[in-house]
Write an enzyme that holds these catalytic residues in place. Structure first.
Site: not given
Length: 255
Positions: A178, A182
């Site tokens: 994750y 990003k």
């Protein structure tokens, strides 16, 4: 180019049937924009659009899965036929890879033990999906007098914050899926901004903050409406607004 006096602003938001995306749709509709609710589930998308219309806004549901090129192409074709242009693209759809659990419990993303298939799946939505959808929408955005692209990132994607041994992320397990997705999204934001700057298309990344949504099992301390404010701000920037930036409600976020 459209006549500014009669130009109806149209905004497409992915993952807009709930959470931050839905709150953003509500706020943009209140500002008078036509909002397009991008959702993988047609029924949930239509329910959100119906609710916004019931509140006096203009909303339409679009079946859209950013990992499915066919739905992307269909969405672009529908917008082309219906509106001929797009003013705002908000790339909000995202996944953690760990399911609906608190970030403190996401130990399955530890770099030394992570399943590579998880990493690929997260990047497929959070990075590759953004490229696919953005590229399909750029021709429509070019017809807007004030085109804006907002990529919904996370403070977890900040290398500066993550590298601080005394920083706010130290309580969280390390992430190979994750958080790096990003960070990659932030890098993409800068590259799109640099390419499109000369055309007046402003491209920025938004950190909505720790918002209570399904993605973190509602452990966040901000409401979706609070998290949406940064997205709405970047979606409605004036012509002299920033591009190639990363912002939260307080201002710039370090890369």
């Amino acid at each position: 180019m459209n006549d500014h006096s009669t130009h109806q602003k149209v905004a497409l938001i992915t993952g807009a049937n709930k959470g931050i995306g839905r709150a953003t749709a509500d706020q943009l509709a209140t500002l008078g924009m036509t909002v397009l609710i991008g959702a993988r589930n047609p029924q949930r998308g239509e329910e959100a659009a119906t609710a916004i219309r019931a509140a006096g806004g203009d909303a339409h549901a679009l079946t859209l899965d950013v990992t499915d090129q066919a739905t992307i192409d269909q969405a672009a074709s529908w917008i082309e036929q219906r509106f001929r242009h797009l003013d705002v693209l908000i790339n909000n759809a995202g996944i953690t890879g760990s399911g609906q659990i608190s970030p403190q419990d996401a130990t399955d993303q530890l770099p030394s033990t992570v399943n590579l298939d998880m990493v690929r799946t997260v990047f497929e939505t959070n990075v590759f999906g953004v490229i696919a959808l953005t590229n399909a929408m750029i021709p429509l955005l070019r017809r807007s007098p004030a085109p804006r692209i907002v990529n919904v990132s996370s403070g977890a994607g900040s290398l500066t914050i993550a590298a601080d041994p005394n920083g706010p992320l130290t309580a969280l397990p390390s992430s190979a899926a994750y958080s790096p997705s990003k960070t990659a999204l932030n890098a993409l934001t800068v590259q799109y901004a640099n390419e499109l700057r000369k055309e007046g298309i402003l491209v920025n990344a938004a950190d909505p903050g720790y918002v209570a949504t399904d993605i973190n099992a509602h452990n966040g301390f901000l409401t979706p409406a609070q998290g949406a404010t940064t997205l709405v701000h970047l979606a409605t920037l004036a012509a002299d607004g920033p591009t190639a930036g990363f912002f939260n409600a307080q201002g710039p976020v370090p890369w």
